[in-house]
Design an enzyme around this catalytic site. Structure first.
Site, PDB file in Angstrom:
ATOM      1  N   ARG A   1       2.597  -8.591 -47.952  1.00 45.85           N
ATOM      2  CA  ARG A   1       2.269  -7.665 -46.859  1.00 45.85           C
ATOM      3  C   ARG A   1       2.704  -6.238 -47.149  1.00 45.85           C
ATOM      4  O   ARG A   1       2.042  -5.289 -46.738  1.00 45.85           O
ATOM      5  CB  ARG A   1       2.863  -8.183 -45.552  1.00 45.85           C
ATOM      6  CG  ARG A   1       2.118  -9.417 -45.043  1.00 45.85           C
ATOM      7  CD  ARG A   1       2.922 -10.176 -44.039  1.00 45.85           C
ATOM      8  NE  ARG A   1       4.190 -10.610 -44.599  1.00 45.85           N
ATOM      9  CZ  ARG A   1       5.175 -11.107 -43.899  1.00 45.85           C
ATOM     10  NH1 ARG A   1       5.057 -11.223 -42.599  1.00 45.85           N
ATOM     11  NH2 ARG A   1       6.295 -11.487 -44.484  1.00 45.85           N
TER      12      ARG A   1
ATOM     13  N   TYR B   1      -2.544 -27.087 -49.541  1.00 46.24           N
ATOM     14  CA  TYR B   1      -3.917 -27.207 -50.032  1.00 46.24           C
ATOM     15  C   TYR B   1      -4.045 -28.480 -50.877  1.00 46.24           C
ATOM     16  O   TYR B   1      -3.108 -29.280 -50.954  1.00 46.24           O
ATOM     17  CB  TYR B   1      -4.312 -25.940 -50.797  1.00 46.24           C
ATOM     18  CG  TYR B   1      -4.322 -24.719 -49.888  1.00 46.24           C
ATOM     19  CD1 TYR B   1      -5.102 -24.710 -48.726  1.00 46.24           C
ATOM     20  CD2 TYR B   1      -3.546 -23.605 -50.156  1.00 46.24           C
ATOM     21  CE1 TYR B   1      -5.102 -23.613 -47.873  1.00 46.24           C
ATOM     22  CE2 TYR B   1      -3.533 -22.505 -49.303  1.00 46.24           C
ATOM     23  CZ  TYR B   1      -4.316 -22.521 -48.157  1.00 46.24           C
ATOM     24  OH  TYR B   1      -4.315 -21.450 -47.304  1.00 46.24           O
TER      25      TYR B   1
ATOM     26  N   GLN C   1      -5.652 -16.625 -59.239  1.00 52.97           N
ATOM     27  CA  GLN C   1      -5.060 -17.807 -58.595  1.00 52.97           C
ATOM     28  C   GLN C   1      -6.193 -18.759 -58.226  1.00 52.97           C
ATOM     29  O   GLN C   1      -7.046 -18.423 -57.401  1.00 52.97           O
ATOM     30  CB  GLN C   1      -4.279 -17.425 -57.331  1.00 52.97           C
ATOM     31  CG  GLN C   1      -3.537 -18.641 -56.731  1.00 52.97           C
ATOM     32  CD  GLN C   1      -2.926 -18.378 -55.360  1.00 52.97           C
ATOM     33  OE1 GLN C   1      -3.621 -17.913 -54.453  1.00 52.97           O
ATOM     34  NE2 GLN C   1      -1.645 -18.654 -55.210  1.00 52.97           N
TER      35      GLN C   1
ATOM     36  N   ARG D   1       2.046 -21.979 -58.274  1.00 49.22           N
ATOM     37  CA  ARG D   1       2.719 -21.669 -56.998  1.00 49.22           C
ATOM     38  C   ARG D   1       3.037 -22.984 -56.304  1.00 49.22           C
ATOM     39  O   ARG D   1       2.186 -23.854 -56.186  1.00 49.22           O
ATOM     40  CB  ARG D   1       1.838 -20.788 -56.113  1.00 49.22           C
ATOM     41  CG  ARG D   1       2.517 -20.456 -54.792  1.00 49.22           C
ATOM     42  CD  ARG D   1       1.832 -19.351 -54.005  1.00 49.22           C
ATOM     43  NE  ARG D   1       2.409 -18.049 -54.331  1.00 49.22           N
ATOM     44  CZ  ARG D   1       2.418 -16.998 -53.503  1.00 49.22           C
ATOM     45  NH1 ARG D   1       1.873 -17.082 -52.307  1.00 49.22           N
ATOM     46  NH2 ARG D   1       2.955 -15.853 -53.870  1.00 49.22           N
TER      47      ARG D   1
ATOM     48  N   SER E   1       1.075 -10.028 -54.519  1.00 51.99           N
ATOM     49  CA  SER E   1       0.881 -11.454 -54.224  1.00 51.99           C
ATOM     50  C   SER E   1      -0.585 -11.763 -53.940  1.00 51.99           C
ATOM     51  O   SER E   1      -1.317 -10.902 -53.440  1.00 51.99           O
ATOM     52  CB  SER E   1       1.725 -11.799 -52.994  1.00 51.99           C
ATOM     53  OG  SER E   1       1.972 -13.173 -52.930  1.00 51.99           O
ATOM     54  N   PRO E   2      -1.009 -12.991 -54.224  1.00 53.88           N
ATOM     55  CA  PRO E   2      -2.377 -13.365 -53.856  1.00 53.88           C
ATOM     56  C   PRO E   2      -2.556 -13.294 -52.346  1.00 53.88           C
ATOM     57  O   PRO E   2      -1.715 -13.805 -51.605  1.00 53.88           O
ATOM     58  CB  PRO E   2      -2.509 -14.811 -54.350  1.00 53.88           C
ATOM     59  CG  PRO E   2      -1.153 -15.260 -54.764  1.00 53.88           C
ATOM     60  CD  PRO E   2      -0.281 -14.064 -54.913  1.00 53.88           C
TER      61      PRO E   2
ATOM     62  N   CYS F   1      -5.718 -13.729 -49.512  1.00 52.69           N
ATOM     63  CA  CYS F   1      -7.107 -13.969 -49.136  1.00 52.69           C
ATOM     64  C   CYS F   1      -7.613 -12.812 -48.282  1.00 52.69           C
ATOM     65  O   CYS F   1      -6.914 -12.351 -47.381  1.00 52.69           O
ATOM     66  CB  CYS F   1      -7.215 -15.252 -48.316  1.00 52.69           C
ATOM     67  SG  CYS F   1      -7.029 -16.718 -49.308  1.00 52.69           S
TER      68      CYS F   1
HETATM   69  C1  LIG Z   1      -3.415 -11.763 -45.550  1.00 54.36           C
HETATM   70  C2  LIG Z   1      -2.693 -12.766 -46.384  1.00 54.36           C
HETATM   71  C3  LIG Z   1      -3.391 -13.601 -47.213  1.00 54.36           C
HETATM   72  C4  LIG Z   1      -2.727 -14.531 -48.032  1.00 54.36           C
HETATM   73  N1  LIG Z   1      -3.422 -15.273 -48.931  1.00 54.36           N
HETATM   74  C5  LIG Z   1      -2.774 -16.025 -49.847  1.00 54.36           C
HETATM   75  C6  LIG Z   1      -3.448 -16.631 -50.935  1.00 54.36           C
HETATM   76  O1  LIG Z   1      -4.630 -16.440 -51.121  1.00 54.36           O
HETATM   77  N2  LIG Z   1      -2.745 -17.395 -51.787  1.00 54.36           N
HETATM   78  C7  LIG Z   1      -1.405 -17.590 -51.640  1.00 54.36           C
HETATM   79  O2  LIG Z   1      -0.791 -18.301 -52.441  1.00 54.36           O
HETATM   80  N3  LIG Z   1      -0.735 -16.985 -50.647  1.00 54.36           N
HETATM   81  C8  LIG Z   1      -1.379 -16.202 -49.771  1.00 54.36           C
HETATM   82  N4  LIG Z   1      -0.677 -15.538 -48.798  1.00 54.36           N
HETATM   83  C9  LIG Z   1       0.775 -15.640 -48.797  1.00 54.36           C
HETATM   84  C10 LIG Z   1       1.348 -14.465 -49.580  1.00 54.36           C
HETATM   85  O3  LIG Z   1       0.918 -14.475 -50.927  1.00 54.36           O
HETATM   86  C11 LIG Z   1       2.876 -14.461 -49.559  1.00 54.36           C
HETATM   87  O4  LIG Z   1       3.350 -15.632 -50.166  1.00 54.36           O
HETATM   88  C12 LIG Z   1       3.413 -14.357 -48.134  1.00 54.36           C
HETATM   89  O5  LIG Z   1       2.683 -13.406 -47.386  1.00 54.36           O
HETATM   90  C13 LIG Z   1       4.886 -13.968 -48.122  1.00 54.36           C
HETATM   91  O6  LIG Z   1       5.086 -12.732 -48.748  1.00 54.36           O
HETATM   92  P1  LIG Z   1       5.369 -11.358 -47.929  1.00 54.36           P
HETATM   93  O7  LIG Z   1       6.531 -11.623 -47.039  1.00 54.36           O
HETATM   94  O8  LIG Z   1       5.671 -10.351 -49.023  1.00 54.36           O
HETATM   95  O9  LIG Z   1       4.130 -11.009 -47.158  1.00 54.36           O
HETATM   96  C14 LIG Z   1      -1.331 -14.626 -47.963  1.00 54.36           C
HETATM   97  C15 LIG Z   1      -0.641 -13.794 -47.090  1.00 54.36           C
HETATM   98  C16 LIG Z   1      -1.282 -12.854 -46.325  1.00 54.36           C
HETATM   99  C17 LIG Z   1      -0.466 -11.938 -45.451  1.00 54.36           C
END
Ligand SMILES: Cc1cc2nc3c(=O)[nH]c(=O)nc-3n(C[C@H](O)[C@H](O)[C@H](O)COP(=O)(O)O)c2cc1C
Ligand SMILES: Cc1cc2nc3c(=O)[nH]c(=O)nc-3n(C[C@H](O)[C@H](O)[C@H](O)COP(=O)(O)OP(=O)(O)OC[C@H]3O[C@@H](n4cnc5c(N)ncnc54)[C@H](O)[C@@H]3O)c2cc1C
Length: 749
Positions: A713, A571, A490, A619, A412-413, A415
């Site tokens: 994560r 956003y 993204q 997204r 997943s994307p 940051c």
């Molecule tokens: C450190 C971090 C940075 C993230 N940055 C982005 C991002 O740049 N773009 C985005 O769409 N979602 C971002 N997310 C959300 C994740 O892509 C994802 O949708 C969210 O963490 C849920 O997935 P998970 O339960 O597998 O962690 C971020 C999440 C984390 C933990």
């Protein structure tokens, strides 16, 4: 101890048996308004696991119950002319009447006093007893009397159902899905004693009304169902017993006890019949309450312990039951699935049974699903299968335009907040490079901003100056040369959430200094103390659109394989879509069509600039988790519009639109939105959000809830997540050459 139990159902009787056994000095009185044999319903079901608990709690009662059991292992699913059988499910049924008979006799043997024909209008008159047990079912008088303390909530569900019986002996737990001119009918049927089965008929309110059953007598209901299921009943009759059409009601209570009054069974909680657990829960409550009283002579302490022990188990089952009942409310959605996938989807609906659990129960069934899934996938991807193994669903390919992913795991994307003026650096190379080597089919860049002002924080990556192309190209080339992964960009603009601190400094918190002006659909700050964004003018829109197109062209120059636009998480483009953040009165505000106008304009412009053979995803936040915000049904419309605009796949996230949102977290909590969009719109979806085990990934994919699974994560924790999943499943995922020695290495962790 003097104990008065109001209601004489399974919970009350079983509780009476256990407390009397523990101490014959207890004086236990059960007050039941009916005669025990005047029971409603037909059969009750216990899984093999529940039976072990029953046997341990009271072997004599269990033995008496077991002598009545009809046992089955199979689930038969009748769907579109096919019968799909899954075995290894281990359940037993017996009639409610036999159960009450066994429990009633045992109560009498032990000296429990059962007063039948005694209706209790007000439980308060019994509170001079040491303990008053409210075991009076889902319409509980006790619960209502002390509603102020128990704080019950009652959720009446929309589907209609009727409990019927039949003389047809079903050899398996049987589901029918049958259409007639009124709509789709679901049947849940199982044998509970030789020659007797429960036969529950369920339909949507609309189907039920269309068939005129809102005006039907019990007799007419039986006639209607006998005609409709003539073939399935094989000449057998349906039986009625207070067989009225009902809506299922989920009962919950904030507290289960007040003073010396306690709730058990349906009075405390209900769980939809499709998880077959009402009686099981009632009896398990009785076991826990009797156990707590045995350990604690002080009633209050015992009641507190009872609730502490039971509540987590009950709530977990209620969560499963909720997903299950929703599946039966939405069954129409799944009626175009092919039979194997439909069956797999049904069996895994409540998240309690996964691809892996099913493999243990019925390896052949899962093998056939995997084979079916792989066949479809390799055809869809126009790819050749190189191994004799049938790959688990996660290791099948997926094609979008000319892009073929070697598997369905996506990083997943995320940051990282370590760039300067948008420049990706060594951190990004190692971070994304190691995740590509880690085996995922697709790796996303973090949200990369189309302008300096569009950055969330000063540490965010960008794609707005020529040096960015060179820096990103280095990473993209590394991934392409050294791994089998593809890499996606993204692109986003942070809108009113721009000019904020890095995640670990204060998520969404405004910068303490060095802020820059921010823009949004409407001039609404994220927090009350956040910067107030400027409401975008048409000129601002043109500038932002230009930035997106320019960034897309640069992303192509850098060699990215897929381009995603960020329409989620509050956003800039999301701020147009949600009514909570868009209060415009021009052509870009108001209806969903208007609110989508600018985001779609950006999408179209980018699509025009992005090579035709490369896919695009978007997204979205499928729900805002806040009153007045986006609802799942709205996001279906968003996805429909995206499909019309030739978006290839929707990446279905949720929330982060407004600070006051109340997300409902849980395992795979966002997957139902991806599932709904995939089936109702017919667009490919990515599921994301608390997907962390390969069992979950295989289950989501094989059930057709999404086409790709996106893990964030889990990949931070373990860059080699996909490789570990392959290893655990015995799937040969070849290592890159420098690590070739690992192809024969056995890790010991
Ligand atoms: C450190 C971090 C940075 C993230 N940055 C982005 C991002 O740049 N773009 C985005 O769409 N979602 C971002 N997310 C959300 C994740 O892509 C994802 O949708 C969210 O963490 C849920 O997935 P998970 O339960 O597998 O962690 C971020 C999440 C984390 C933990
Ligand atoms: C129509 C219907 C059919 C069902 N069929 C099945 C089935 O086939 N299989 C299955 O597993 N589950 C079935 N259930 C669910 C299942 O009955 C319950 O989950 C389970 O019985 C709960 O046990 P309980 O002891 O908590 O409550 P109940 O079994 O509901 O028992 C409560 C008892 O309290 C009595 N009572 C209520 N109020 C008073 C009062 N004021 N004074 C005195 N007595 C009172 C009632 O007469 C009743 O006997 C059915 C439910 C309904 C409504």
């Amino acid at each position: 101890m003097k104990i008065v139990t109001i209601g004489g159902g399974p919970a009350a009787l079983y509780f009476g048996i256990l407390v009397k056994q523990a101490d014959s000095g207890h004086e236990v009185t059960i007050l039941e308004r009916n005669r025990l044999e005047d029971t409603f319903g037909f059969g009750v079901v216990f899984s093999d696991a529940t039976q072990n608990n029953l046997a341990a709690a009271d072997p004599a009662t269990y033995a008496a119950m077991a002598s009545h059991f009809a046992h089955w292992d199979n689930i038969d699913i009748h769907y579109r002319g096919h019968v799909i059988t899954s075995s290894g499910h281990g359940f037993s049924g017996l009639s409610r009447q036999a159960l009450l008979g066994v429990l009633g006799r045992r109560c009498k043997e032990l000296g429990v006093c059962i007063e039948v024909g005694t209706e209790v209008p007000d439980p308060e008159v019994y509170t001079d007893a040491d303990l008053v047990v409210g075991a009076d079912g889902f319409n509980s008088t006790v619960r209502e009397r002390y509603a102020r303390h128990f704080q019950p909530s009652v959720d009446e569900r929309p589907n209609r159902f009727v409990w019927l019986g039949t003389t047809r002996p079903f050899p398996a737990f049987t589901f029918y899905f049958k259409r007639d001119k009124h709509g789709l009918w679901r049947v849940h049927a199982y044998q509970y004693e030789p020659g007797r089965s429960t036969f529950i008929v369920e339909a949507t309110e609309a189907t039920w009304r269309k068939a005129g059953l809102d005006k039907a007598t019990e007799h007419q209901t039986v006639e209607f169902c006998e005609t409709l299921f003539k073939e399935e009943l094989q000449g057998h009759r349906l039986l009625k017993n207070r067989s009225l059409w009902r809506n299922f009601v989920t009962v919950r209570n904030a507290a289960w006890s007040h003073g010396n009054v306690v709730l058990v069974g349906d009075a405390a909680h209900t769980a939809h019949f499709s998880v077959g657990s009402g009686t099981k829960l009632a009896i398990e409550d009785a076991i826990a309450l009797a156990g707590a009283l045995r350990r604690h002579p002080d009633v209050r302490t015992a009641l507190t312990e009872y609730e502490a022990e039971r509540r987590p188990a009950v709530e977990s089952l209620q969560r499963a039951a909720q997903v299950s009942l929703q599946w039966f409310e939405d069954t129409e959605r799944y009626m175009s699935l092919e039979p194997p996938q439909f069956a797999f989807n049904l069996l895994t609906r409540s998240l309690r049974i996964t691809h892996d659990n099913l493999k243990v129960r019925d390896p052949k069934f899962v093998e056939s699903i995997d084979e079916w899934y792989a066949d479809k996938a390799f055809i869809q991807a126009n790819a050749a299968r190189h191994t004799p193994h049938v790959p688990p669903p996660m290791f099948t390919p997926f094609k979008l335009r000319d892009l073929v992913l070697s598997n369905r795991v996506v990083v997943s994307p995320m940051c990282q907040y370590v760039a300067e003026d948008g420049m990706p650096n060594e951190w990004h190379l190692v971070h994304l490079g190691s995740r590509a080597i880690g085996g995922a089919g697709l790796v996303f860049s973090e949200m990369t901003d189309v302008s300096r002002e569009g950055r969330i924080s000063p540490g965010c990556t960008g794609m707005y100056k020529p040096e960015h192309v060179t820096a990103w190209k280095r990473i993209v080339d590394f991934v392409h040369v050294n791994s089998g992964a593809k890499i996606a960009m993204q692109l986003g603009h942070a809108g009113r959430k721009a000019s904020t601190q890095r995640m670990w400094e204060g998520m969404d918190e405004p910068l303490k200094g060095g802020n820059w002006p921010i823009i949004s659909a409407s001039p609404l700050p994220y927090f009350p103390y956040s910067q107030v964004p400027k409401e975008m003018t048409r000129a601002d829109m043109d500038e932002v659109k230009y930035d997106f197109v320019h960034a897309a062209q640069m992303s192509n120059d850098a060699g990215f394989d897929l381009l995603e636009l960020h329409f989620a998480h509050g956003y800039l483009l999301a701020s147009f879509i949600s009514p909570l953040t868009n209060q415009r009165t021009d052509a870009y505000g108001g209806s969903l069509e208007n609110r989508m106008r600018f985001p779609l304009e950006v999408f179209d412009a980018v699509r025009g600039a992005w090579p035709h053979h490369k896919p695009m995803s978007v997204r979205i936040s499928a729900v805002d988790w806040a009153p007045g915000g986006m609802q799942p049904a709205d996001s279906v419309e968003v996805a429909r519009l995206l499909k019309q605009h030739e978006c290839d796949i929707t990446d279905v996230s949720a929330g982060q639109t407004v600070a006051e949102a109340k997300p409902q977290y849980g395992r795979q909590y966002q997957t139902p939105f991806a599932d709904r969009i995939r089936h109702e719109v017919g667009i490919a979806t990515m599921a994301v959000g608390n997907i962390s085990s390969y069992q979950d990934v295989n289950t989501i994919l094989a059930a057709g809830r999404a086409d790709l699974c996106v893990l964030a994560r889990a990949h931070l924790w373990d860059p080699y997540w996909t490789r570990h999943a392959a290893y655990e499943q015995g799937y040969p995922l070849v290592w890159p050459d420098p690590y070739a020695t690992l192809n024969r290495y056995k890790p010991r962790l």
